[in-house]
Design an enzyme around this catalytic site. Sequence first.
Site, PDB file in Angstrom:
ATOM      1  N   HIS A   1       0.846  -1.211   0.000  1.00  0.00           N
ATOM      2  CA  HIS A   1       0.000   0.000   0.000  1.00  0.00           C
ATOM      3  C   HIS A   1       0.874   1.251   0.000  1.00  0.00           C
ATOM      4  O   HIS A   1       0.682   2.159  -0.819  1.00  0.00           O
ATOM      5  CB  HIS A   1      -0.913  -0.007   1.228  1.00  0.00           C
ATOM      6  CG  HIS A   1      -1.689   1.259   1.432  1.00  0.00           C
ATOM      7  ND1 HIS A   1      -3.005   1.402   1.046  1.00  0.00           N
ATOM      8  CD2 HIS A   1      -1.320   2.451   1.969  1.00  0.00           C
ATOM      9  CE1 HIS A   1      -3.411   2.633   1.343  1.00  0.00           C
ATOM     10  NE2 HIS A   1      -2.412   3.293   1.907  1.00  0.00           N
ATOM     11  N   GLU A   2       1.839   1.282   0.903  1.00  0.00           N
ATOM     12  CA  GLU A   2       2.662   2.490   1.044  1.00  0.00           C
ATOM     13  C   GLU A   2       3.602   2.681  -0.148  1.00  0.00           C
ATOM     14  O   GLU A   2       3.804   3.804  -0.603  1.00  0.00           O
ATOM     15  CB  GLU A   2       3.441   2.445   2.363  1.00  0.00           C
ATOM     16  CG  GLU A   2       2.574   2.382   3.608  1.00  0.00           C
ATOM     17  CD  GLU A   2       1.681   3.604   3.799  1.00  0.00           C
ATOM     18  OE1 GLU A   2       1.888   4.625   3.109  1.00  0.00           O
ATOM     19  OE2 GLU A   2       0.760   3.537   4.643  1.00  0.00           O
TER      20      GLU A   2
ATOM     21  N   HIS B   1       1.870   4.341  -3.011  1.00  0.00           N
ATOM     22  CA  HIS B   1       1.788   5.803  -2.989  1.00  0.00           C
ATOM     23  C   HIS B   1       2.986   6.446  -3.678  1.00  0.00           C
ATOM     24  O   HIS B   1       2.869   7.538  -4.244  1.00  0.00           O
ATOM     25  CB  HIS B   1       1.705   6.309  -1.548  1.00  0.00           C
ATOM     26  CG  HIS B   1       0.367   6.149  -0.911  1.00  0.00           C
ATOM     27  ND1 HIS B   1      -0.817   6.421  -1.565  1.00  0.00           N
ATOM     28  CD2 HIS B   1       0.020   5.731   0.342  1.00  0.00           C
ATOM     29  CE1 HIS B   1      -1.825   6.198  -0.748  1.00  0.00           C
ATOM     30  NE2 HIS B   1      -1.354   5.773   0.407  1.00  0.00           N
TER      31      HIS B   1
ATOM     32  N   HIS C   1      -5.220   7.475  -2.343  1.00  0.00           N
ATOM     33  CA  HIS C   1      -6.176   6.580  -1.692  1.00  0.00           C
ATOM     34  C   HIS C   1      -7.380   6.322  -2.595  1.00  0.00           C
ATOM     35  O   HIS C   1      -7.932   7.251  -3.190  1.00  0.00           O
ATOM     36  CB  HIS C   1      -6.642   7.174  -0.361  1.00  0.00           C
ATOM     37  CG  HIS C   1      -5.619   7.049   0.724  1.00  0.00           C
ATOM     38  ND1 HIS C   1      -5.222   8.104   1.507  1.00  0.00           N
ATOM     39  CD2 HIS C   1      -4.892   5.976   1.141  1.00  0.00           C
ATOM     40  CE1 HIS C   1      -4.299   7.695   2.368  1.00  0.00           C
ATOM     41  NE2 HIS C   1      -4.074   6.410   2.159  1.00  0.00           N
ATOM     42  N   CYS C   2      -7.748   5.059  -2.682  1.00  0.00           N
ATOM     43  CA  CYS C   2      -8.836   4.644  -3.579  1.00  0.00           C
ATOM     44  C   CYS C   2     -10.186   4.893  -2.928  1.00  0.00           C
ATOM     45  O   CYS C   2     -10.398   4.569  -1.763  1.00  0.00           O
ATOM     46  CB  CYS C   2      -8.687   3.166  -3.924  1.00  0.00           C
ATOM     47  SG  CYS C   2      -9.957   2.579  -5.068  1.00  0.00           S
TER      48      CYS C   2
ATOM     49  N   CYS D   1     -10.367  -2.061  -2.155  1.00  0.00           N
ATOM     50  CA  CYS D   1      -9.059  -2.014  -2.799  1.00  0.00           C
ATOM     51  C   CYS D   1      -7.958  -1.888  -1.746  1.00  0.00           C
ATOM     52  O   CYS D   1      -8.167  -1.281  -0.688  1.00  0.00           O
ATOM     53  CB  CYS D   1      -9.015  -0.807  -3.750  1.00  0.00           C
ATOM     54  SG  CYS D   1      -7.449  -0.526  -4.614  1.00  0.00           S
TER      55      CYS D   1
ATOM     56  N   CYS E   1      -8.049  -2.724  -7.014  1.00  0.00           N
ATOM     57  CA  CYS E   1      -9.217  -2.663  -7.882  1.00  0.00           C
ATOM     58  C   CYS E   1      -8.733  -2.372  -9.313  1.00  0.00           C
ATOM     59  O   CYS E   1      -7.585  -1.961  -9.513  1.00  0.00           O
ATOM     60  CB  CYS E   1     -10.193  -1.590  -7.393  1.00  0.00           C
ATOM     61  SG  CYS E   1      -9.681   0.106  -7.792  1.00  0.00           S
TER      62      CYS E   1
ATOM     63  N   CYS F   1      -7.009   1.154  -9.872  1.00  0.00           N
ATOM     64  CA  CYS F   1      -5.652   1.271  -9.315  1.00  0.00           C
ATOM     65  C   CYS F   1      -4.686   0.309  -9.998  1.00  0.00           C
ATOM     66  O   CYS F   1      -3.497   0.617 -10.142  1.00  0.00           O
ATOM     67  CB  CYS F   1      -5.683   1.036  -7.807  1.00  0.00           C
ATOM     68  SG  CYS F   1      -6.579   2.335  -6.912  1.00  0.00           S
TER      69      CYS F   1
END
Length: 360
Positions: free
Chosen positions: A254-255, A258, A264-265, A270, A289, A292
């Site tokens: 996740h990080e 970025h 952020h979705c 997601c 998703c 993304c």
Amino acid sequence: MKTVRHSEHTLRTALISKNPALVSQYEKLEAGERRLMNEAFQPASDLFGPITVHSQSDWITSHPEPPQDFEEFFSDPYRKTPSPEKCSIYIQCIGPLGNTQIISEEYVKWLKSYCEAFFYGLTVKLLPPVPVSATKCSFRVNENTQNLQIHAGHILKFLKKKKPEDAFCVVGITMIDLYPRDSWNFVFGQASLTDGVGIFSFARYGSDFYSSRYKGQVKTLQEKSSHDYSVFDNYYIPEVTSVLLLRSCKTLTHEIGHTFGVRHCQWLACLMQGSNHLEEADRRPLYLCPICLRKLQCAIGFNIRERYKALVRWIDEESSGTPGVTPKHSREDNVNLPKPVEAFKEWKEWIIKCLAVVQN
């Protein structure tokens, strides 16, 4: 609980765009890739569903943000894209990650190979692990948990100085809790997108974090110099369970996502959804998703089918033996620990469904 549900038209536009150049770009994707991404706006899809909000403390409610569709991502003049000269993701361990050296080494290898599959096409490299003292960061005991914390901002400065020439980004990982400034209680992680560095703690992902406490040594720490890092010697480290490994993989990807400019979705369930607390982070899926996924594919250039195959291989490889918790005490010899992947079972089943759509 409420559901954030967008219309088919909105999701189609967010994914494909109305810009003729981006529509043409989308149409050049493989038929199987388009078939999978089109699941984004199929109401009956069993692969991608809407976001659910469980409380007012959830991220999407408490941190209002403008949504980022594919066109906005593509047109962002500030986003960074890997280049032939800067195409490596570096992982820097700060302090031990396991109760023994071999657990630390195996755990970071699992994270490295997971990132290689997730960001398929890029190289992931490990920097030599360093003790907390090497960062010269400030530290404290948290008043609420009575556990040690290290200053996230100071570690970002350390990582920036150590950033190799070929690095797209450098991410620090630690089993010690983080705080961003004196007035804050804690933070799971912090990043500087302009510098391409981030630091993330997995301390609160351990099952006994809130009961461990700093063994009554608060007074001792207050008497010590703020630069005496001996307080971290033999400090508490959570066991590397399958759930902790899953949470770690989720946070790390996740990080790092970025750093590619993916915000952020707010479209569908997601991995790139924000999370305010551990319960919300656990609800967040391991997958991207379609909107993304298209962003990340645009940034890296991977084949979606081959990326999914690499993720399945990661789950299957080196996981023979009895799954479960890595041992608290292990002989320091050249052995391979079984990778605890039972928590990834649903993720694997989901990927296999996606592969069936892509390969039809």
